[in-house]
Design an enzyme around this catalytic site. Structure first.
Site, short mmCIF file in Angstrom:
data_model
loop_
_atom_site.label_atom_id
_atom_site.label_comp_id
_atom_site.label_asym_id
_atom_site.label_seq_id
_atom_site.Cartn_x
_atom_site.Cartn_y
_atom_site.Cartn_z
N ARG A 11 9.26 -9.06 5.84
CA ARG A 11 7.83 -8.79 6.04
C ARG A 11 7.65 -8.13 7.40
O ARG A 11 8.35 -8.47 8.37
CB ARG A 11 7.02 -10.09 6.01
CG ARG A 11 6.86 -10.72 4.65
CD ARG A 11 5.95 -9.89 3.72
NE ARG A 11 5.75 -10.52 2.42
CZ ARG A 11 6.41 -10.20 1.31
NH1 ARG A 11 7.34 -9.25 1.31
NH2 ARG A 11 6.13 -10.80 0.17
N HIS B 293 8.05 -0.01 1.37
CA HIS B 293 8.12 -1.34 0.72
C HIS B 293 8.62 -1.21 -0.73
O HIS B 293 7.95 -1.63 -1.67
CB HIS B 293 6.75 -2.03 0.76
CG HIS B 293 6.85 -3.53 0.62
ND1 HIS B 293 6.01 -4.41 1.26
CD2 HIS B 293 7.69 -4.31 -0.11
CE1 HIS B 293 6.33 -5.66 0.93
NE2 HIS B 293 7.35 -5.63 0.10
C1 GLV Z 1 7.96 -8.27 -2.33
O1 GLV Z 1 7.81 -8.02 -1.19
C2 GLV Z 1 8.00 -9.62 -2.89
O2 GLV Z 1 7.67 -10.57 -2.17
O3 GLV Z 1 8.36 -9.75 -4.07
#
Ligand code: GLV
Length: 309
Positions: free
Chosen positions: A224, A272
């Protein structure tokens, strides 16, 4: 007994299709058009509007569409009695391994530097790197972290790991807890962050910890954005303590246009995508949890709400 999908930033259609294909008997609705909120007992959520559960007095199970539950657990409207579960997806785990290996090889075989040389039309072999002599440190040894560490071992790297509690893993030297963090960091020439985001791990990649990495270390953050103090990373890249960073997650997503990461020569950014939950792959565990809940049996992959993962 109705399942509602509350996922404003994700397309619900593939999720509905994947669940319906294997469990046509489950009544599915999609927020915000999910009718009488009193009917909803099971919610499948991602990036829900904070506070929304106050509208759902009978929700008993809240399932995260992803592996991470940090955003979900910040929501103080989750009823005390509701169980929170997350996805444990073998495809997500293997995709994460692919991404980390790609990032480690990309740096280890100096592709960014050769890319730079190519743009200068410069034919210049660099001193070779011996990948077997590189130590990769994996921070966070949950299901994903352990699998990534094993993939790195299989690829021939030296691997060390760090987790909250001591663990034993074949061919991985595991460091545990705050007291052993400095030894873990000083061994990690490439650091891979795969920690859950909790109050304890927020900002864990900061000037103090990143300075303990060896000179010329490389940082990969696939957990994160809130794990990393961005200004501290930039300062250590600019002072040449760190050689570079590969970042898949940001404090603010999408990364703002004016953010210095975009144009930093030592930073590689991906939006991401390191590993994404595949609805078809996780539909069986959603349905299984729905059945378990209706039968009053223990749920799969339940999150410890106090611990935060
Ligand atoms: C992606 O970031 C997840 O938490 O699956």
């Amino acid at each position: 007994m109705v399942l509602s999908l509350i996922c404003p930033t994700k397309d619900p259609i593939p999720w509905v299709a994947a669940i319906q294909a294997i469990a046509p008997d489950i009544e599915l609705r999609v927020w915000p058009d999910d009718g009488a909120k009193d009917d909803i007992t099971f919610a499948l959520v991602w990036a829900q509007p904070q506070g929304i559960f106050a509208q759902y007095p009978h929700v008993q199970v809240i399932a995260s569409m992803g592996a991470g539950v940090d955003n979900l657990l910040q929501d103080t409207s989750i009823p005390e009695q509701a169980a929170v579960v997350r996805m444990v997806d073998p495809r997500l785990v293997s995709q994460m391994g692919d991404y980390v290996l790609a990032a480690v090889f990309n740096h280890g075989r100096q592709f960014p530097r050769y890319g730079h040389q190519q743009r200068q039309r410069q034919w210049q072999p660099l001193p070779p790197t011996h990948l077997g002599q590189i130590t990769v440190g994996v921070m966070g040894l949950g299901q994903i972290g352990q699998s990534v560490a094993q993939r790195l071992v299989q690829a021939g790297f030296q691997v060390v790991g760090w987790s909250r509690r001591a663990k034993s893993m074949a061919q991985v030297q595991v460091f545990a807890g705050q007291p052993q963090l400095p030894d873990f960091l000083s061994a990690s020439e490439i650091l891979v962050c795969l920690l859950p985001l909790t109050a304890e791990t927020e900002n864990i990649l900061n000037a103090e910890t990143l300075t303990q990495l060896p000179l010329g270390a490389y940082v990969i953050n696939v957990a994160r954005g809130q794990h990393l103090v961005e200004a501290d990373l930039l300062a250590l890249l600019d002072s040449n303590h760190l050689a570079g960073a590969c970042l898949d997650v940001m404090r603010q997503e999408p990364l703002p246009q004016e953010h210095p990461f975009w144009s930093h020569p030592k930073i590689l950014i991906t939006p991401h995508i390191a590993s994404l939950t595949d609805p078809v792959s996780v539909a069986p565990q959603i349905v299984e949890n729905y059945r378990r809940y209706t039968a009053g049996r223990p749920l799969l992959n339940q999150v410890d709400r106090r611990q935060g993962y």
